[in-house]
Design an enzyme around this catalytic site. Structure first.
Site, PDB file in Angstrom:
ATOM      1  N   TYR A   1       8.883  -1.413  10.698  1.00  0.00           N
ATOM      2  CA  TYR A   1       7.964  -1.054   9.608  1.00  0.00           C
ATOM      3  C   TYR A   1       8.486   0.177   8.866  1.00  0.00           C
ATOM      4  O   TYR A   1       8.586   0.193   7.639  1.00  0.00           O
ATOM      5  CB  TYR A   1       6.574  -0.797  10.198  1.00  0.00           C
ATOM      6  CG  TYR A   1       5.516  -0.487   9.177  1.00  0.00           C
ATOM      7  CD1 TYR A   1       4.750  -1.500   8.618  1.00  0.00           C
ATOM      8  CD2 TYR A   1       5.280   0.819   8.756  1.00  0.00           C
ATOM      9  CE1 TYR A   1       3.773  -1.216   7.670  1.00  0.00           C
ATOM     10  CE2 TYR A   1       4.317   1.111   7.821  1.00  0.00           C
ATOM     11  CZ  TYR A   1       3.558   0.089   7.287  1.00  0.00           C
ATOM     12  OH  TYR A   1       2.593   0.373   6.346  1.00  0.00           O
TER      13      TYR A   1
ATOM     14  N   ASP B   1       0.826  -1.225   0.000  1.00  0.00           N
ATOM     15  CA  ASP B   1       0.000   0.000   0.000  1.00  0.00           C
ATOM     16  C   ASP B   1       0.850   1.261   0.000  1.00  0.00           C
ATOM     17  O   ASP B   1       0.574   2.202  -0.744  1.00  0.00           O
ATOM     18  CB  ASP B   1      -1.060   0.004   1.118  1.00  0.00           C
ATOM     19  CG  ASP B   1      -0.519  -0.042   2.531  1.00  0.00           C
ATOM     20  OD1 ASP B   1       0.699  -0.272   2.713  1.00  0.00           O
ATOM     21  OD2 ASP B   1      -1.312   0.153   3.476  1.00  0.00           O
TER      22      ASP B   1
ATOM     23  N   SER C   1     -12.680   4.297  28.723  1.00  0.00           N
ATOM     24  CA  SER C   1     -12.413   3.095  27.943  1.00  0.00           C
ATOM     25  C   SER C   1     -12.894   1.888  28.721  1.00  0.00           C
ATOM     26  O   SER C   1     -12.384   1.581  29.807  1.00  0.00           O
ATOM     27  CB  SER C   1     -10.911   2.964  27.678  1.00  0.00           C
ATOM     28  OG  SER C   1     -10.630   1.625  27.315  1.00  0.00           O
TER      29      SER C   1
ATOM     30  N   ASP D   1      -5.514  -0.085   5.932  1.00  0.00           N
ATOM     31  CA  ASP D   1      -6.319  -0.449   7.106  1.00  0.00           C
ATOM     32  C   ASP D   1      -7.488   0.512   7.308  1.00  0.00           C
ATOM     33  O   ASP D   1      -8.619   0.098   7.559  1.00  0.00           O
ATOM     34  CB  ASP D   1      -5.440  -0.452   8.369  1.00  0.00           C
ATOM     35  CG  ASP D   1      -4.209  -1.318   8.210  1.00  0.00           C
ATOM     36  OD1 ASP D   1      -4.181  -2.142   7.281  1.00  0.00           O
ATOM     37  OD2 ASP D   1      -3.274  -1.171   9.010  1.00  0.00           O
TER      38      ASP D   1
ATOM     39  N   GLU E   1      -2.621   8.543  12.276  1.00  0.00           N
ATOM     40  CA  GLU E   1      -1.654   7.473  12.568  1.00  0.00           C
ATOM     41  C   GLU E   1      -0.244   7.922  12.158  1.00  0.00           C
ATOM     42  O   GLU E   1       0.725   7.720  12.893  1.00  0.00           O
ATOM     43  CB  GLU E   1      -2.070   6.209  11.796  1.00  0.00           C
ATOM     44  CG  GLU E   1      -1.212   5.000  12.045  1.00  0.00           C
ATOM     45  CD  GLU E   1      -1.557   4.227  13.311  1.00  0.00           C
ATOM     46  OE1 GLU E   1      -2.745   4.184  13.695  1.00  0.00           O
ATOM     47  OE2 GLU E   1      -0.619   3.663  13.915  1.00  0.00           O
TER      48      GLU E   1
ATOM     49  N   SER F   1      -6.855  -2.905  15.005  1.00  0.00           N
ATOM     50  CA  SER F   1      -7.757  -2.316  15.990  1.00  0.00           C
ATOM     51  C   SER F   1      -7.555  -0.800  16.033  1.00  0.00           C
ATOM     52  O   SER F   1      -8.513  -0.052  16.204  1.00  0.00           O
ATOM     53  CB  SER F   1      -7.522  -2.920  17.373  1.00  0.00           C
ATOM     54  OG  SER F   1      -6.169  -2.784  17.738  1.00  0.00           O
TER      55      SER F   1
ATOM     56  N   GLY G   1      -2.973  -5.655  19.135  1.00  0.00           N
ATOM     57  CA  GLY G   1      -1.594  -6.123  18.964  1.00  0.00           C
ATOM     58  C   GLY G   1      -1.521  -7.396  18.138  1.00  0.00           C
ATOM     59  O   GLY G   1      -0.500  -8.070  18.112  1.00  0.00           O
ATOM     60  N   ALA G   2      -2.602  -7.733  17.442  1.00  0.00           N
ATOM     61  CA  ALA G   2      -2.638  -8.982  16.678  1.00  0.00           C
ATOM     62  C   ALA G   2      -2.501  -8.726  15.187  1.00  0.00           C
ATOM     63  O   ALA G   2      -2.495  -9.641  14.389  1.00  0.00           O
ATOM     64  CB  ALA G   2      -3.944  -9.721  16.957  1.00  0.00           C
ATOM     65  N   GLY G   3      -2.432  -7.458  14.809  1.00  0.00           N
ATOM     66  CA  GLY G   3      -2.314  -7.151  13.386  1.00  0.00           C
ATOM     67  C   GLY G   3      -3.653  -7.173  12.673  1.00  0.00           C
ATOM     68  O   GLY G   3      -3.712  -7.369  11.468  1.00  0.00           O
TER      69      GLY G   3
HETATM   70  C1  GLA Z   1       0.152  -2.411   8.441  1.00  0.00           C
HETATM   71  C2  GLA Z   1      -0.075  -1.010   7.870  1.00  0.00           C
HETATM   72  C3  GLA Z   1      -0.711  -1.078   6.487  1.00  0.00           C
HETATM   73  C4  GLA Z   1       0.047  -2.020   5.567  1.00  0.00           C
HETATM   74  C5  GLA Z   1       0.313  -3.352   6.265  1.00  0.00           C
HETATM   75  C6  GLA Z   1       1.185  -4.256   5.445  1.00  0.00           C
HETATM   76  O1  GLA Z   1      -1.071  -3.021   8.679  1.00  0.00           O
HETATM   77  O2  GLA Z   1      -0.888  -0.260   8.731  1.00  0.00           O
HETATM   78  O3  GLA Z   1      -0.801   0.216   5.928  1.00  0.00           O
HETATM   79  O4  GLA Z   1       1.238  -1.430   5.128  1.00  0.00           O
HETATM   80  O5  GLA Z   1       0.913  -3.184   7.529  1.00  0.00           O
HETATM   81  O6  GLA Z   1       0.541  -4.623   4.288  1.00  0.00           O
END
Ligand code: GLA
Length: 400
Positions: free
Chosen positions: A232, A43, A76, A180, A168, A135, A130-132
């Site tokens: 990242y 992305d 929260s 996301d 973000e 969230s 934290g799981a990707g």
């Molecule tokens: C995270 C980032 C996204 C994307 C993915 C990898 O989720 O927030 O923008 O880059 O990693 O595809």
């Protein structure tokens, strides 16, 4: 009558709102997490992605406060913590992450010239953190939808996604791409979206998996994504450098991103790149091709082919982009070996988190009972399995 999970959570958040702030919220907004079927780390290279909005979501119940003391008041549910800060002076909280996603989005609206109203809000979510599964993007999109409503400024869903991403990037400090937030804002039930991250055009790709007895399974590996942000940002930097190097080597004018490079022309010059850059570029350039092939495979109902592409994506993320980890490699390998499984891969940013697998519906029980315990014994991690229901993007459950 039994209530759906969403109805139960709605009733719950209204009750907590009443306990904390007395009375009812005027607005309840939800925004889903996501799983990416294929197209990772493309992305931010202006490439293609194919995510799905999932049936796990962030919820915010809120009400504008009249005659207030100028404070925004939050609670929260998940952290059992409160926070308050002046609407006119929005700063990052030094040590409470959850409030920063909200503060960040408000700050972006403020930077765009809007005056932020004071309000009370309860926040709660069932997207594993934290799981990707994004969230934080879900939270940011929910806040952006809420502000759009409170300020009555009629932003489009794409603009909502962009302002959430900006928060973000600029407030949280993670240089994430648009995937996301985009899928959380625009997702469609029973479908994936193929997003062109350069133009932000998108195409709805119906999944039609259940007709053929298949489903998408998300497995949280139990490896928490630690220290991800710096790694990242580093990957992103390498891609940027790769573009510069390829511009020189290909000698065909300015390249705006790795999206502009075909795999065959890359392979012709790749040995002249520094090894790390060559690996990073190889992943991104080949992954873009895989997304296009994956969309074609789904459109042709060729699930076998789609599955092979998932496997190839994992291999590339592991070998070239180096964002997998030993535990996830074990899980993916064990899963891919099961007869009936069409494909399995790490999904999202990497360095832990989740896998996504295309498997027969009638295999989910044995996967849970037989495969997962072996994975847990081998790695010492605790895994969780969810069958993914592709859901709609952000919406209001209440607006009065
Ligand atoms: C995270 C980032 C996204 C994307 C993915 C990898 O989720 O927030 O923008 O880059 O990693 O595809």
């Amino acid at each position: 009558m039994t209530l759906s999970i969403q109805e139960t959570r709605f009733a719950d958040i209204e009750r907590i709102f009443d306990e904390k702030f007395v009375g009812k919220p005027t607005h309840v907004v939800r925004a889903p997490g996501r799983v990416n079927l294929i197209g990772d780390h493309t992305d931010y290279n202006e490439g293609y992605v194919l995510p799905v909005a999932i049936d796990r979501e962030m919820m915010i119940a809120a009400r504008i406060t009249e005659n207030s003391d100028g404070m925004i008041e939050l609670y929260s549910k998940d952290y059992g913590e409160a926070d308050s800060f002046p609407a006119t002076d929005i700063q990052p909280h030094p040590n409470t992450d959850w409030t920063n996603y909200l503060r960040g989005v408000l700050k972006m609206f403020q930077n765009a010239g809007h005056s932020i109203p004071t309000f009370q809000a309860v926040l709660s979510g069932d997207v594993p953190q934290g799981a990707g599964l994004s969230s934080s993007a879900a939270f940011e999109v929910a806040v952006a939808r809420l502000m759009n409503e409170f300020l009555n400024i009629g932003l489009t869903d794409t603009e909502i996604a962009l302002i959430a991403q900006k928060a973000e990037n600029e407030f949280i400090g993670v240089q994430c791409g648009i995937m996301d937030q985009f899928i959380s804002a625009l997702g469609e039930a029973e479908s994936a979206l193929m997003i062109d991250c350069r133009t932000l055009d998108f195409k709805t790709v119906p999944l039609r998996l259940s007709d053929r007895g298949y489903c998408i399974v998300i497995t949280n590996s139990g490896v928490r994504r630690g220290l991800v942000d710096s790694a990242y940002n580093e990957r992103r930097q390498s891609c940027h450098q790769g573009v510069k190097e390829l511009e020189r080597l290909l000698n065909r004018g300015e390249l705006s991103s790795l999206r502009d490079v075909r795999l065959d022309e890359f392979i012709a010059v790749s040995s002249r790149l520094p090894v790390i850059l060559s690996k990073r570029c190889h992943h991104v350039i080949s992954e873009n091709e895989r997304v296009l092939l994956a969309v074609a495979a789904l459109e042709n109902d060729d699930l076998e082919d789609f599955g092979h592409l998932l496997n190839a994506s994992h291999e590339s993320l592991k070998t070239y982009f180096e964002v997998s980890c030993p535990e996830i490699d074990i899980l993916v390998e064990m899963t891919q070996e099961q007869p009936g499984v069409l494909g399995s891969r790490i999904t999202g940013g990497g360095f832990g988190g989740c896998t996504v697998t295309l498997m027969p519906q009638d295999m989910v029980d044995s996967y849970r009972r037989e495969i997962i315990p072996v994975y847990e014994r081998k790695t010492g991690c605790r895994a969780d399995v969810y069958v993914c229901v592709a859901s709609d993007g952000a919406s209001f459950l209440k607006k009065s």
